[in-house]
Design an enzyme around this catalytic site. Structure first.
Site, PDB file in Angstrom:
ATOM      1  N   HIS A  24      66.772  57.803  90.786  1.00 12.74           N
ATOM      2  CA  HIS A  24      66.581  58.026  89.350  1.00 12.74           C
ATOM      3  C   HIS A  24      67.855  58.462  88.611  1.00 12.74           C
ATOM      4  O   HIS A  24      67.912  59.469  87.935  1.00 12.74           O
ATOM      5  CB  HIS A  24      65.351  58.879  89.002  1.00 12.74           C
ATOM      6  CG  HIS A  24      65.190  60.190  89.737  1.00 12.74           C
ATOM      7  ND1 HIS A  24      66.156  61.145  89.788  1.00 12.74           N
ATOM      8  CD2 HIS A  24      64.135  60.711  90.397  1.00 12.74           C
ATOM      9  CE1 HIS A  24      65.706  62.188  90.457  1.00 12.74           C
ATOM     10  NE2 HIS A  24      64.486  61.945  90.844  1.00 12.74           N
ATOM     11  N   HIS A  78      55.011  68.791  98.085  1.00 14.98           N
ATOM     12  CA  HIS A  78      55.528  68.360  96.778  1.00 14.98           C
ATOM     13  C   HIS A  78      54.915  66.994  96.482  1.00 14.98           C
ATOM     14  O   HIS A  78      54.933  66.119  97.347  1.00 14.98           O
ATOM     15  CB  HIS A  78      57.053  68.279  96.883  1.00 14.98           C
ATOM     16  CG  HIS A  78      57.789  67.877  95.645  1.00 14.98           C
ATOM     17  ND1 HIS A  78      57.293  68.045  94.374  1.00 14.98           N
ATOM     18  CD2 HIS A  78      59.035  67.322  95.495  1.00 14.98           C
ATOM     19  CE1 HIS A  78      58.187  67.604  93.495  1.00 14.98           C
ATOM     20  NE2 HIS A  78      59.244  67.158  94.152  1.00 14.98           N
ATOM     21  N   GLU A  80      55.950  64.739  94.256  1.00 14.48           N
ATOM     22  CA  GLU A  80      56.827  63.669  93.760  1.00 14.48           C
ATOM     23  C   GLU A  80      56.770  62.473  94.719  1.00 14.48           C
ATOM     24  O   GLU A  80      56.613  62.622  95.934  1.00 14.48           O
ATOM     25  CB  GLU A  80      58.277  64.161  93.588  1.00 14.48           C
ATOM     26  CG  GLU A  80      59.097  63.153  92.783  1.00 14.48           C
ATOM     27  CD  GLU A  80      60.477  63.656  92.353  1.00 14.48           C
ATOM     28  OE1 GLU A  80      60.846  64.802  92.661  1.00 14.48           O
ATOM     29  OE2 GLU A  80      61.179  62.869  91.672  1.00 14.48           O
ATOM     30  N   ASP A  82      58.648  60.336  96.101  1.00 17.86           N
ATOM     31  CA  ASP A  82      59.472  60.098  97.289  1.00 17.86           C
ATOM     32  C   ASP A  82      58.852  60.766  98.522  1.00 17.86           C
ATOM     33  O   ASP A  82      59.186  60.413  99.648  1.00 17.86           O
ATOM     34  CB  ASP A  82      60.937  60.537  97.083  1.00 17.86           C
ATOM     35  CG  ASP A  82      61.090  61.923  96.506  1.00 17.86           C
ATOM     36  OD1 ASP A  82      60.152  62.440  95.876  1.00 17.86           O
ATOM     37  OD2 ASP A  82      62.179  62.510  96.691  1.00 17.86           O
ATOM     38  N   HIS A 145      60.949  71.628  93.380  1.00 15.45           N
ATOM     39  CA  HIS A 145      61.612  70.967  92.292  1.00 15.45           C
ATOM     40  C   HIS A 145      60.731  70.760  91.072  1.00 15.45           C
ATOM     41  O   HIS A 145      61.219  70.638  89.949  1.00 15.45           O
ATOM     42  CB  HIS A 145      62.122  69.638  92.885  1.00 15.45           C
ATOM     43  CG  HIS A 145      62.602  68.589  92.014  1.00 15.45           C
ATOM     44  ND1 HIS A 145      62.272  67.273  92.162  1.00 15.45           N
ATOM     45  CD2 HIS A 145      63.425  68.659  90.938  1.00 15.45           C
ATOM     46  CE1 HIS A 145      62.870  66.555  91.236  1.00 15.45           C
ATOM     47  NE2 HIS A 145      63.577  67.366  90.490  1.00 15.45           N
ATOM     48  N   ASP A 164      62.268  69.690  99.019  1.00 18.99           N
ATOM     49  CA  ASP A 164      63.507  69.316  98.324  1.00 18.99           C
ATOM     50  C   ASP A 164      64.613  70.367  98.482  1.00 18.99           C
ATOM     51  O   ASP A 164      65.804  70.025  98.485  1.00 18.99           O
ATOM     52  CB  ASP A 164      63.236  69.095  96.826  1.00 18.99           C
ATOM     53  CG  ASP A 164      62.679  67.707  96.537  1.00 18.99           C
ATOM     54  OD1 ASP A 164      62.820  66.809  97.386  1.00 18.99           O
ATOM     55  OD2 ASP A 164      62.098  67.524  95.448  1.00 18.99           O
ATOM     56  N   TYR A 190      73.622  67.410  95.598  1.00 22.16           N
ATOM     57  CA  TYR A 190      72.164  67.443  95.459  1.00 22.16           C
ATOM     58  C   TYR A 190      71.747  68.666  94.630  1.00 22.16           C
ATOM     59  O   TYR A 190      70.946  68.573  93.696  1.00 22.16           O
ATOM     60  CB  TYR A 190      71.557  67.501  96.863  1.00 22.16           C
ATOM     61  CG  TYR A 190      70.061  67.426  96.889  1.00 22.16           C
ATOM     62  CD1 TYR A 190      69.418  66.213  97.078  1.00 22.16           C
ATOM     63  CD2 TYR A 190      69.283  68.563  96.740  1.00 22.16           C
ATOM     64  CE1 TYR A 190      68.041  66.138  97.113  1.00 22.16           C
ATOM     65  CE2 TYR A 190      67.918  68.503  96.773  1.00 22.16           C
ATOM     66  CZ  TYR A 190      67.294  67.287  96.963  1.00 22.16           C
ATOM     67  OH  TYR A 190      65.933  67.222  96.993  1.00 22.16           O
ATOM     68  N   HIS A 223      64.963  65.727 102.656  1.00 16.55           N
ATOM     69  CA  HIS A 223      66.008  64.692 102.546  1.00 16.55           C
ATOM     70  C   HIS A 223      67.195  65.102 103.411  1.00 16.55           C
ATOM     71  O   HIS A 223      67.650  66.244 103.336  1.00 16.55           O
ATOM     72  CB  HIS A 223      66.533  64.572 101.110  1.00 16.55           C
ATOM     73  CG  HIS A 223      65.507  64.158 100.103  1.00 16.55           C
ATOM     74  ND1 HIS A 223      64.985  62.894 100.047  1.00 16.55           N
ATOM     75  CD2 HIS A 223      64.912  64.855  99.119  1.00 16.55           C
ATOM     76  CE1 HIS A 223      64.114  62.822  99.050  1.00 16.55           C
ATOM     77  NE2 HIS A 223      64.040  64.008  98.470  1.00 16.55           N
TER      78      HIS A 223
HETATM   79 FE   LIG Z   1      61.390  66.260  94.060  1.00 17.97          FE
HETATM   80 FE   LIG Z   2      62.617  64.688  96.962  1.00 15.02          FE
END
Ligand SMILES: [Fe+2]
Ligand SMILES: [Fe+2]
Ligand SMILES: Cc1cc2nc3c(=O)[nH]c(=O)nc-3n(C[C@H](O)[C@H](O)[C@H](O)COP(=O)(O)O)c2cc1C
Length: 399
Positions: A24, A78, A80, A82, A145, A164, A190, A223
């Protein structure tokens, strides 16, 4: 397929996205991973899933350890996409599993997916789920996040599954940070692009985790690399969240006919002569996420633009909008630029810098091409901002 056991009975089952180059808007020259973990006890838990499109890789990695059909809990740290993009596919296979998320997470899952028929358990800080010998504890980390975030802690393994937080965008066949030189640079990039706006919250969360006196041997984010020497990344987060900085100026600019660039180079030389390091970026030729990573640890931010149609050049305006959202801490700076008649860009940059929370010491505008006197004035302003940065930072550390 090999099994990657990161603690006794805890396995990495993530997916490697070798070819991702833009997350993104954040450029990811090294790709990324979506890390998920299987915890195998008398009861089996899957912690997080992977981005949509990577489900088959996740499934194959799980199958190397256990039958995915017997998963009892799917922990959603989370929502999100991903990390949750494969959740529906996981729930088709593990149809008896209970999804575990925070209250916000449960609400948001209903908006993102068709959750009909899923058992969802809502948890808050301090709640636990027993897997037999191991117990999962949850700590809510809102805005790290998104509002829904939490982390999962396994006391028996002194293992923090941090989602995250503490991540980096790196695709690699290595799994541990100590096997990947330069990992801290990626962690900083990051932090700067994803977590910098939440620095005050991060400082508080680190303090909260400190007060809870939980022992951590391994931090496994969602990640990139896993930290089995967590002191390194915890110290780095301490520094970044408290605004620790180096004697460096980051200078960004754009130019149509080269005048603003002449000013930029004179200012950069002034910064060097005044004893600071400087890094110079033309905004249409540079990776903005890399610039922001540099700003994270710098004391000075300098922004230049020619005037175009009474205002800021679009790349500079776009960059300032991005930077404003990231709320860098404790910086000083100034605006500069060339104009032809009425001007406008420099005033507009000043106002943007102020709204970003950057202390503006002065500014400089030059009509058309800068002459020798103008370039001297640029250099003098560079000295002034370095002086100000020295005073400003000693005022912060010794209020
Ligand atoms: Fe995130
Ligand atoms: Fe993430
Ligand atoms: C498309 C265009 C629009 C411009 N609009 C303005 C303007 O609205 N007001 C102004 O003072 N100068 C304006 N200028 C003049 C430039 O600001 C001036 O040429 C300046 O020296 C350019 O700096 P640069 O060499 O760093 O691009 C405009 C120039 C161009 C090419």
């Amino acid at each position: 397929m090999n099994r990657v056991e990161i603690a006794d009975g805890v396995y990495w089952v993530g997916a490697i996205d070798w070819n991702l180059r833009d997350f993104h808007g954040y450029l990811t020259p090294r790709g990324t991973t979506y890390n998920a973990y299987i915890i195998k006890d008398s009861v089996v838990a899957l912690v997080d899933t992977v981005k949509a499109g990577f489900f088959d890789e996740l499934r194959r990695r799980i199958e190397a350890i256990t039958d995915p059909g017997i998963i009892d809990y799917v922990i959603v740290n989370h929502v999100e996409m991903d990390h949750s993009g494969s959740l529906s596919r996981v729930m088709e296979v593990a149809s008896d599993a209970t999804v575990v998320a925070t209250e916000k997470g449960s609400e948001e899952l209903q908006m993102l997916y068709d959750c009909d028929g899923w058992a969802i358990k809502t948890v808050k800080t301090g709640d636990t789920v027993s897997l037999g010998e191991k117990t999962l504890s949850f700590i809510e980390t809102p805005m790290l996040h998104w509002p829904d975030n939490m982390v999962t802690y396994v006391a028996e393994d002194r293992l923090l599954l941090s989602n995250d937080a503490f991540g980096q965008h790196i695709a690699s066949s290595k799994r541990y940070s100590d096997e990947y030189p330069g990992v801290l640079d990626d962690a900083a990039k990051y932090y700067a692009n994803i977590l910098m706006p939440f620095s005050p919250l991060i400082a508080k969360t680190l303090q909260k985790i400190g007060e809870m006196e939980i022992e951590i041997d391994v931090i496994a984010p969602s990640h990139g690399m896993i930290w089995r020497d967590p002191g390194i990344i915890l110290d780095a987060y301490q520094g970044w969240s408290s605004g620790e900085s180096n004697d460096t100026a980051i200078l960004v600019y754009d130019t149509m006919w080269g005048s603003t660039e002449k000013m930029a180079l004179a200012i950069a030389q002034g910064i060097i002569d005044a004893g600071f390091e400087v890094k110079v970026y033309h905004l249409r030729r540079s990776d903005w996420s890399e610039i922001v990573r540099e700003i994270l640890e710098a004391k000075i931010v300098l922004v230049g633009s020619p005037t175009i149609n009474n205002g800021i050049f679009p790349s500079v305006g776009g960059f300032l909008t991005y930077l404003r959202g990231l709320r860098p801490k404790d910086k000083v700076g100034f605006a500069f630029g060339s104009y032809g008649w009425g001007g406008g860009a420099v005033k507009a940059i000043e106002s943007e810098l102020e709204k970003t929370g950057i202390k503006v010491v002065d500014s400089i505008s030059v009509k058309f091409v800068p002459g020798a006197d103008d370039l001297d004035a640029c250099a003098r302003l560079a000295w002034k901002v370095v002086d100000e940065a020295r005073n400003f930072n000693s005022a912060i550390s010794h209020p």
